[in-house]
Structures are given as structure tokens and as C-alpha cells.
Design a protein around this motif. Sequence first.
Motif, PDB file in Angstrom:
ATOM      1  N   PRO A  62     -93.320  57.667  25.597  1.00  0.00           N
ATOM      2  CA  PRO A  62     -94.704  58.147  25.754  1.00  0.00           C
ATOM      3  C   PRO A  62     -95.239  58.882  24.534  1.00  0.00           C
ATOM      4  O   PRO A  62     -96.432  58.763  24.199  1.00  0.00           O
ATOM      5  CB  PRO A  62     -94.605  59.073  26.967  1.00  0.00           C
ATOM      6  N   CYS A  64     -94.905  58.257  21.543  1.00  0.00           N
ATOM      7  CA  CYS A  64     -95.336  57.310  20.511  1.00  0.00           C
ATOM      8  C   CYS A  64     -96.620  56.586  20.901  1.00  0.00           C
ATOM      9  O   CYS A  64     -97.143  55.802  20.110  1.00  0.00           O
ATOM     10  CB  CYS A  64     -94.231  56.281  20.236  1.00  0.00           C
ATOM     11  N   GLN A  65     -97.109  56.842  22.111  1.00  0.00           N
ATOM     12  CA  GLN A  65     -98.349  56.224  22.604  1.00  0.00           C
ATOM     13  C   GLN A  65     -98.345  54.704  22.367  1.00  0.00           C
ATOM     14  O   GLN A  65     -99.188  54.171  21.641  1.00  0.00           O
ATOM     15  CB  GLN A  65     -99.559  56.869  21.930  1.00  0.00           C
ATOM     16  N   LYS A  67     -99.276  52.151  23.956  1.00  0.00           N
ATOM     17  CA  LYS A  67    -100.430  51.341  24.372  1.00  0.00           C
ATOM     18  C   LYS A  67    -101.682  51.627  23.561  1.00  0.00           C
ATOM     19  O   LYS A  67    -102.720  50.993  23.771  1.00  0.00           O
ATOM     20  CB  LYS A  67    -100.707  51.576  25.861  1.00  0.00           C
ATOM     21  N   LEU A  68    -101.587  52.572  22.630  1.00  0.00           N
ATOM     22  CA  LEU A  68    -102.725  52.892  21.772  1.00  0.00           C
ATOM     23  C   LEU A  68    -102.895  51.805  20.724  1.00  0.00           C
ATOM     24  O   LEU A  68    -101.923  51.359  20.111  1.00  0.00           O
ATOM     25  CB  LEU A  68    -102.500  54.240  21.089  1.00  0.00           C
ATOM     26  N   MET A  76     -99.074  56.804  13.010  1.00  0.00           N
ATOM     27  CA  MET A  76     -98.300  56.719  14.254  1.00  0.00           C
ATOM     28  C   MET A  76     -96.800  56.645  13.992  1.00  0.00           C
ATOM     29  O   MET A  76     -95.996  57.210  14.734  1.00  0.00           O
ATOM     30  CB  MET A  76     -98.760  55.511  15.065  1.00  0.00           C
ATOM     31  N   CYS A  80     -94.118  59.270  15.514  1.00  0.00           N
ATOM     32  CA  CYS A  80     -92.961  58.855  16.308  1.00  0.00           C
ATOM     33  C   CYS A  80     -91.668  59.437  15.745  1.00  0.00           C
ATOM     34  O   CYS A  80     -90.833  59.958  16.480  1.00  0.00           O
ATOM     35  CB  CYS A  80     -92.860  57.334  16.340  1.00  0.00           C
ATOM     36  N   PRO A 197    -100.179  65.530  18.329  1.00  0.00           N
ATOM     37  CA  PRO A 197    -100.730  64.198  18.608  1.00  0.00           C
ATOM     38  C   PRO A 197    -101.902  63.916  17.696  1.00  0.00           C
ATOM     39  O   PRO A 197    -102.575  64.838  17.245  1.00  0.00           O
ATOM     40  CB  PRO A 197    -101.175  64.314  20.076  1.00  0.00           C
ATOM     41  N   GLN A 200    -108.662  62.364  18.071  1.00  0.00           N
ATOM     42  CA  GLN A 200    -109.409  61.253  18.641  1.00  0.00           C
ATOM     43  C   GLN A 200    -110.104  60.449  17.553  1.00  0.00           C
ATOM     44  O   GLN A 200    -110.247  59.249  17.650  1.00  0.00           O
ATOM     45  CB  GLN A 200    -110.460  61.788  19.632  1.00  0.00           C
TER      46      GLN A 200
END
Length: 208
Positions: A62, A64-65, A67-68, A76, A80, A197, A200
Motif C-alpha cells: 500500500p 507504494c500506491q 494503483k496510482l 514513486m 517505495c 507521501p 496531490q
Amino acid sequence: SNLRRSLASSKIAQATKRGQPVYAGRRFKQNGNWERVFNSGGAGYVLNRPALRLLISVLDKPFCQPKLRGFWEDVMVAMCLKKSNRRVRAVDTKDAYGRERFHPFSPAHHLNYHIPVDSKAKDWYLDYSIDLKQGPDCCSAATVSYHYIKPKLMAHMDTLLHRCPRPSPKPGFEKTPFESFDQYPDILPDGGPPGEPPPQQHRRRRRR
């Protein structure tokens, strides 16, 4: 090549032998934030086997997101690795003179770049860079990569740098020896707090 010779340094070899992850490239700090340091994807970055195995093992976690979706793969990957249980961080790959080895633009762009005179002027490259140097000091003699290089320019650079005969040095001229990553005692830092994180809104795309 410069990349092969740099990675052949004793510190890199010892780290890999110990199973210690190495994540090397051109460090950027996202929006000037030291807690969000990553290696530029445009300049290219290097993962040794332990780092690559670690990244593969956490890609679906999760933090590492997975689905982003977006173009900021470099940000990213750094997140991670930093949020993994090994807390891997991007390492400094400058040479002994503080010149960068990995470059996010073409040679001409780096040589002609100047820090804005107006300190209030917005310059994302200056904000993201760490100890930025200008002019001939921008780029190491042991440079590994440039970004935005077209095929014809790539062939031309290869010819000039690696295939043209080189004259013998003049008497009294001392050649600078090749410099590996061994000069830096903190090239493989351990520990460090987990990363934040990503925001946005991500950094702007660079103009081609």
C-alpha cells in the motif's frame, strides 16, 4: 564506460556483496523538500541487485500506491525504497569537485544554464537541485548520462569522446585521474526517517 567504472568502486562492490541496496543517480529534492529526495528519471538512475529485488518485493505494498497512475515514476520509486523496511535513500554521486555525473538535460543546456539573478524568480530546476553548479563546473569528466539526446547527437558525442585520437598531454600537464564513488564516506547512508507521501500536485513536465 564511466558508469561501469564508477560502479566498480570498492564501496559499491562491498555494498552489493553485503546485500545492501544501492540507489544512485542525479538527486533532486521535490519542490525543495529534503524529505522528498529522489533520483531524476530523465537523467537515469542505477539500482544494484539488492535494491532491485527490494523494489520488486514492495511494489504491491500500500505505501507504494500501486494503483496510482502518472508519469512521475522516479518520485514513486524513491518513495517505495525509502518507505521499505531497509529505508533506502538516493546517494550522492557527484565527483570530488562537486560536479554531477547524471544530467537531466543535454550538454548545451547545462553549460548555458544560469541561476536567475532575481532571487524571487520561479525556477523549478534550481528548487529541485542540490548544490547546483553552473557553466563548465556543471558536469563531471566522468559523466554517465545526459537526457534529451537525439540519435545523431549521440553518435557525434560517442565519436568525439571515445573514437577520436587524443593528443599526448603537454609537458607539465597533469591529467585528472578517474574518480569513482569511493571519495564519499556517506555514499551509502543507512537509516533515515520514512518518506512522505507524494503531494496531490506533481512537478511540471519539462519542455522538450
